[in-house]
Design a protein around this motif. Structure first.
Motif, PDB file in Angstrom:
ATOM      1  N   GLN A  98       1.582   3.188  -2.505  1.00 28.82           N
ATOM      2  CA  GLN A  98       1.013   1.999  -3.143  1.00 28.82           C
ATOM      3  C   GLN A  98       0.980   0.818  -2.171  1.00 28.82           C
ATOM      4  O   GLN A  98       0.153  -0.071  -2.310  1.00 28.82           O
ATOM      5  N   GLU A  99       1.897   0.801  -1.196  1.00 34.88           N
ATOM      6  CA  GLU A  99       1.928  -0.292  -0.222  1.00 34.88           C
ATOM      7  C   GLU A  99       0.747  -0.244   0.744  1.00 34.88           C
ATOM      8  O   GLU A  99       0.487  -1.198   1.447  1.00 34.88           O
ATOM      9  N   LEU A 100       0.036   0.868   0.767  1.00 36.24           N
ATOM     10  CA  LEU A 100      -1.032   1.052   1.754  1.00 36.24           C
ATOM     11  C   LEU A 100      -2.434   0.958   1.152  1.00 36.24           C
ATOM     12  O   LEU A 100      -3.385   1.430   1.747  1.00 36.24           O
ATOM     13  N   LEU A 101      -2.556   0.333  -0.002  1.00 34.62           N
ATOM     14  CA  LEU A 101      -3.855   0.275  -0.663  1.00 34.62           C
ATOM     15  C   LEU A 101      -4.798  -0.774  -0.077  1.00 34.62           C
ATOM     16  O   LEU A 101      -6.012  -0.622  -0.163  1.00 34.62           O
ATOM     17  N   ALA A 102      -4.262  -1.839   0.511  1.00 30.30           N
ATOM     18  CA  ALA A 102      -5.129  -2.869   1.093  1.00 30.30           C
ATOM     19  C   ALA A 102      -5.866  -2.288   2.294  1.00 30.30           C
ATOM     20  O   ALA A 102      -5.293  -1.597   3.117  1.00 30.30           O
ATOM     21  N   LYS A 103      -7.163  -2.562   2.363  1.00 32.02           N
ATOM     22  CA  LYS A 103      -7.959  -2.035   3.472  1.00 32.02           C
ATOM     23  C   LYS A 103      -7.746  -2.885   4.717  1.00 32.02           C
ATOM     24  O   LYS A 103      -7.895  -4.095   4.689  1.00 32.02           O
ATOM     25  N   LYS A 104      -7.389  -2.212   5.780  1.00 35.27           N
ATOM     26  CA  LYS A 104      -7.237  -2.845   7.085  1.00 35.27           C
ATOM     27  C   LYS A 104      -7.993  -1.956   8.071  1.00 35.27           C
ATOM     28  O   LYS A 104      -7.948  -0.741   7.968  1.00 35.27           O
ATOM     29  N   MET A 128      -0.891  16.080   4.033  1.00 38.70           N
ATOM     30  CA  MET A 128      -0.420  14.701   4.024  1.00 38.70           C
ATOM     31  C   MET A 128      -1.625  13.764   3.928  1.00 38.70           C
ATOM     32  O   MET A 128      -2.680  14.064   4.477  1.00 38.70           O
ATOM     33  N   LYS A 129      -1.432  12.638   3.253  1.00 40.52           N
ATOM     34  CA  LYS A 129      -2.480  11.626   3.236  1.00 40.52           C
ATOM     35  C   LYS A 129      -2.534  10.983   4.616  1.00 40.52           C
ATOM     36  O   LYS A 129      -1.506  10.599   5.177  1.00 40.52           O
ATOM     37  N   ILE A 130      -3.728  10.850   5.153  1.00 40.60           N
ATOM     38  CA  ILE A 130      -3.889  10.378   6.525  1.00 40.60           C
ATOM     39  C   ILE A 130      -3.369   8.948   6.706  1.00 40.60           C
ATOM     40  O   ILE A 130      -2.747   8.646   7.727  1.00 40.60           O
ATOM     41  N   ASN A 131      -3.557   8.065   5.720  1.00 42.67           N
ATOM     42  CA  ASN A 131      -3.106   6.682   5.888  1.00 42.67           C
ATOM     43  C   ASN A 131      -1.579   6.602   5.937  1.00 42.67           C
ATOM     44  O   ASN A 131      -1.010   5.813   6.689  1.00 42.67           O
ATOM     45  N   VAL A 132      -0.892   7.445   5.148  1.00 46.16           N
ATOM     46  CA  VAL A 132       0.570   7.452   5.171  1.00 46.16           C
ATOM     47  C   VAL A 132       1.057   8.032   6.495  1.00 46.16           C
ATOM     48  O   VAL A 132       1.988   7.509   7.113  1.00 46.16           O
ATOM     49  N   LEU A 133       0.429   9.102   6.958  1.00 47.82           N
ATOM     50  CA  LEU A 133       0.807   9.714   8.234  1.00 47.82           C
ATOM     51  C   LEU A 133       0.643   8.723   9.388  1.00 47.82           C
ATOM     52  O   LEU A 133       1.538   8.589  10.230  1.00 47.82           O
ATOM     53  N   ILE A 134      -0.478   8.006   9.432  1.00 46.39           N
ATOM     54  CA  ILE A 134      -0.697   7.017  10.494  1.00 46.39           C
ATOM     55  C   ILE A 134       0.366   5.931  10.426  1.00 46.39           C
ATOM     56  O   ILE A 134       0.918   5.520  11.446  1.00 46.39           O
TER      57      ILE A 134
END
Length: 74
Positions: A11-17, A38-44
């Motif tokens: 949930q902390e990674l929902l903002a688009k950057k 794995m979700k790519i945004n969490v892995l990054i």
């Protein structure tokens, strides 16, 4: 790394950057994320966090108690 991945609140990674990766790095991360489901945004996020900690670069807003050190067995 997997422990850090599962402990990450997506949930902390929902903002688009936006930032740019080379095609080779993107393809590598995308392959690892698919292979390990794995979700790519969490892995990054986890990979970047581990890299910053490895080079002793403080992560803004992260307290000493919250941060985890890098160990060769992780």
């Amino acid at each position: 790394m997997f422990k850090d991945y599962i402990n990450m609140n997506n949930q902390e990674l929902l903002a688009k950057k936006t930032f740019t990766l080379t095609e080779e790095i993107y393809d590598t991360i995308k392959g690892v994320s698919k292979k390990n489901s794995m979700k790519i945004n969490v892995l990054i996020n986890v990979l970047l966090g581990q890299g910053l900690r490895f080079y002793n670069i403080p992560i803004e807003g992260e307290t000493a108690n919250k941060g985890k050190g890098i160990h060769s067995d992780e």
